[in-house]
Design an enzyme around this catalytic site. Sequence first.
Site: not given
Ligand SMILES: [Zn+2]
Length: 376
Positions: A167, A170, A260, A336
Amino acid sequence: MQITSDFDGGNIAVLEAKTPGNIRLEIARDNQSDFYQWFYFRLSGAKGQPVVMHMENAGGSAYAEGWQDYRAVAASDGETWERVDTEYDGATLTIRHTPGADAVHYAYFVPYSMRRHADLVARAAASPLVSHRVLGKTLDGRDMDLLSISSGQASAPLNIWFIARQHPGETMAEWWMEGFLDRILDADDPVSRALLGRCNFYIIPNMNPDGSARGHLRTNAAGMNLNREWNAPSMEKSPEVFLTRAAMHETGVDFHMDVHGDEVLPYNFIAGFEGVPGVTDRQLALLNAYTAKLAALSPDFQTLHGYPPDKPGSADMRKCTDYVAENFACLAMTLEMPFKDNADLPEPLAGWSPARCRLLARSCIDALHAIIDDLK
Ligand SMILES: [Zn+2]
């Protein structure tokens, strides 16, 4: 007074920018997609004037709840980013700032440019431990860079994969990669040396260069969310995943981490693969061992807050971590990091920041070292 996003990673649409006290903006959608949240633009010609900038479509963005308690970042010198006064009323995100210079950049999180990516790859590839391979081209014609790291000393090496920035908005994921590569390639670091005696590393610092350059939040040039492409990628829609998956099947995978950022939760956390059909007790034990070790090593990591684990059999096999855990019967994880801050250890000036991403990456290497004997 002028506002532009016509540069690497830029994203904004200007509705009206006549008076500093009422600048009206919108965040642009990812190409061929409904996702938007990443913004990055330059304000020129407002030095010393209190500016009020409204992002009028914030309430319709991909993770609108992420604007709660969020503060934007700004830099007057292109390098030193700080948090600025930001408020969200449920529909509009408003930034209030008095620029100290005539060219100030504002962004959702500290940007990671394609120029910096090229420098990171070149710096890593200069190490005698590294071979650099272009796996293929993206839809916009950019290179998919794979760094393979090996001391040549390991007999029957474990194959360790780290990928980041599926992504593209990010950006913390590539700041993390910088810390990771700097440490693993440090010829004096005993932990890195010990790991390189046992493992080969495969690193993709940026899985989505097209989305990064285009200023996307979540998708590639064709509007595809790469972390929903792993079960059936194609060269037409998702070459980034198609090429990476093929390389993983060439090497095999004994450990995998996909890095991420999370828009909503103000914590660092790891998501696992509990819902994949073939999940084993061994895999779950490794997941618990790794996350517990990382939490013990870094006060910036914790295991209390995160996504609820998938129920048995309910995994979304289009996701990277689930695909890798199922197909390689290994420990696979999604790391994350927050856009906001770590609420357990907040840093008011910078919030979650590139420096802290780099340090967390170093702890992730320590945690890998701590469980390495259990991987085979
Ligand atoms: Zn992500």
